[in-house]
Write a protein that holds these residues in place. Structure first.
Motif, mmCIF file in Angstrom:
data_model
loop_
_atom_site.group_PDB
_atom_site.id
_atom_site.type_symbol
_atom_site.label_atom_id
_atom_site.label_comp_id
_atom_site.label_asym_id
_atom_site.label_seq_id
_atom_site.Cartn_x
_atom_site.Cartn_y
_atom_site.Cartn_z
ATOM 1 N N CYS A 17 0.889 -0.939 0.092
ATOM 2 C CA CYS A 17 -0.211 -0.045 -0.046
ATOM 3 C C CYS A 17 0.398 1.338 0.345
ATOM 4 O O CYS A 17 1.636 1.278 0.881
ATOM 5 N N LYS A 18 0.914 2.541 -0.818
ATOM 6 C CA LYS A 18 0.834 3.482 -1.021
ATOM 7 C C LYS A 18 0.489 4.675 -0.811
ATOM 8 O O LYS A 18 1.370 5.750 -0.369
ATOM 9 N N GLY A 19 -0.836 4.346 -0.039
ATOM 10 C CA GLY A 19 -1.533 5.155 0.506
ATOM 11 C C GLY A 19 -1.794 6.574 0.019
ATOM 12 O O GLY A 19 -2.182 6.972 -0.374
ATOM 13 N N CYS A 20 -2.405 5.835 -1.497
ATOM 14 C CA CYS A 20 -3.067 6.956 -2.526
ATOM 15 C C CYS A 20 -4.601 7.236 -2.107
ATOM 16 O O CYS A 20 -5.079 8.305 -2.547
ATOM 17 N N GLY A 21 -5.082 6.536 -1.588
ATOM 18 C CA GLY A 21 -6.465 6.668 -0.654
ATOM 19 C C GLY A 21 -7.488 6.055 -1.759
ATOM 20 O O GLY A 21 -9.102 6.690 -1.917
ATOM 21 N N ILE A 22 -7.523 5.540 -2.990
ATOM 22 C CA ILE A 22 -8.645 5.217 -4.175
ATOM 23 C C ILE A 22 -9.586 4.253 -3.491
ATOM 24 O O ILE A 22 -10.884 4.124 -3.051
ATOM 25 N N CYS A 23 -9.367 3.097 -2.463
ATOM 26 C CA CYS A 23 -9.954 2.052 -1.733
ATOM 27 C C CYS A 23 -10.881 3.120 -1.265
ATOM 28 O O CYS A 23 -11.791 2.485 -0.984
ATOM 29 N N ALA A 24 -10.396 4.113 -0.063
ATOM 30 C CA ALA A 24 -11.068 4.400 1.186
ATOM 31 C C ALA A 24 -12.049 5.703 0.891
ATOM 32 O O ALA A 24 -12.974 6.191 0.981
ATOM 33 N N ALA A 25 -11.497 6.491 -0.789
ATOM 34 C CA ALA A 25 -12.655 7.425 -1.214
ATOM 35 C C ALA A 25 -13.567 6.761 -2.175
ATOM 36 O O ALA A 25 -15.114 7.488 -1.662
ATOM 37 N N PHE A 26 -13.489 5.847 -2.546
ATOM 38 C CA PHE A 26 -15.388 4.958 -3.581
ATOM 39 C C PHE A 26 -14.920 3.209 -2.608
ATOM 40 O O PHE A 26 -16.333 3.672 -3.292
ATOM 41 N N CYS A 27 -14.821 3.324 -1.801
ATOM 42 C CA CYS A 27 -15.819 2.166 -0.968
ATOM 43 C C CYS A 27 -17.235 2.538 -0.757
ATOM 44 O O CYS A 27 -17.127 3.924 0.151
ATOM 45 N N PRO A 28 -17.922 2.171 -1.177
ATOM 46 C CA PRO A 28 -19.445 3.170 -1.249
ATOM 47 C C PRO A 28 -19.497 2.700 0.422
ATOM 48 O O PRO A 28 -20.963 2.836 0.658
ATOM 49 N N ALA A 29 -19.183 1.610 1.234
ATOM 50 C CA ALA A 29 -19.342 1.043 2.578
ATOM 51 C C ALA A 29 -18.916 1.662 3.791
ATOM 52 O O ALA A 29 -18.508 1.317 4.766
ATOM 53 N N GLY A 30 -17.627 1.959 2.985
ATOM 54 C CA GLY A 30 -16.811 3.019 4.234
ATOM 55 C C GLY A 30 -16.216 1.697 4.269
ATOM 56 O O GLY A 30 -15.690 2.253 6.107
ATOM 57 N N VAL A 31 -15.240 0.854 4.409
ATOM 58 C CA VAL A 31 -14.560 -0.341 5.133
ATOM 59 C C VAL A 31 -13.054 0.369 5.639
ATOM 60 O O VAL A 31 -12.806 -0.428 6.649
ATOM 61 N N PHE A 32 -12.595 1.267 4.770
ATOM 62 C CA PHE A 32 -11.439 1.713 4.426
ATOM 63 C C PHE A 32 -11.297 3.201 5.332
ATOM 64 O O PHE A 32 -12.036 4.146 5.644
ATOM 65 N N GLU A 33 -9.775 3.416 5.965
ATOM 66 C CA GLU A 33 -9.813 4.710 6.252
ATOM 67 C C GLU A 33 -7.740 5.184 6.737
ATOM 68 O O GLU A 33 -7.640 3.813 6.492
ATOM 69 N N HIS A 41 -6.672 1.104 5.862
ATOM 70 C CA HIS A 41 -6.486 0.139 6.937
ATOM 71 C C HIS A 41 -7.793 -0.183 7.032
ATOM 72 O O HIS A 41 -9.046 0.420 6.609
ATOM 73 N N VAL A 42 -8.400 -1.106 7.081
ATOM 74 C CA VAL A 42 -9.802 -2.007 7.241
ATOM 75 C C VAL A 42 -10.040 -1.564 8.734
ATOM 76 O O VAL A 42 -9.798 -2.420 9.551
ATOM 77 N N VAL A 43 -11.209 -1.180 8.853
ATOM 78 C CA VAL A 43 -11.774 -0.086 9.954
ATOM 79 C C VAL A 43 -13.299 -0.956 10.115
ATOM 80 O O VAL A 43 -13.692 -0.892 11.193
ATOM 81 N N ARG A 44 -14.059 -1.579 8.996
ATOM 82 C CA ARG A 44 -15.093 -1.550 9.045
ATOM 83 C C ARG A 44 -15.887 -2.758 8.366
ATOM 84 O O ARG A 44 -16.187 -2.742 7.111
ATOM 85 N N GLU A 45 -14.973 -4.178 8.530
ATOM 86 C CA GLU A 45 -15.262 -5.311 7.906
ATOM 87 C C GLU A 45 -16.014 -5.806 7.352
ATOM 88 O O GLU A 45 -17.007 -5.935 6.024
#
Length: 114
Positions: A17-33, A41-45
């Motif tokens: 992980c390079k910390g680009c934040g794509i996963c956190a920005a576009f996750c429809p369920a807010g799983v990442f932070e 990081h996975v905060v709400r799996e």
């Protein structure tokens, strides 16, 4: 691919992980932070709907989403195959010589032969 919550295991490989934040920005369920270390990081799996967006769009291949149930079923199937392989008489197929019984359709519907 299931869209129900709580059926997926989400893993982030921190070394990739390079910390680009794509996963956190576009996750429809807010799983990442994104945290202070700059990585996701996975905060709400349990909220993951297994849409796969994070895994498909991560430029560093740092996210993995796998169904929880499939891994358990594979283990059960492997155990069953090993038991059957060790004991050839433990098969469940009665074979063509044994009478497994077939329903008598005429008796089931009240049309008995005279």
């Amino acid at each position: 691919m299931s869209k129900k919550k709580g059926l997926a295991k989400v893993t982030i490989y921190p070394d990739w992980c390079k910390g680009c934040g794509i996963c956190a920005a576009f996750c429809p369920a807010g799983v990442f932070e994104l945290r202070a270390d700059g990585k996701s990081h996975v905060v709400r799996e349990e909220e993951c709907v297994n849409c796969g967006f994070c895994e498909l769009h991560c430029p560093d291949f740092a996210v993995s989403v796998t169904p929880k149930e499939i891994s358990r079923r594979k283990t059960d199937a492997c155990v069953d195959l090993r038991v059957e392989a060790a004991d050839p008489s433990a098969g469940t197929d009665p074979g063509p010589e044994e009478n497994v019984g077939t329903p008598n359709r005429e008796e089931d519907h009240g049309h008995k032969k005279a």
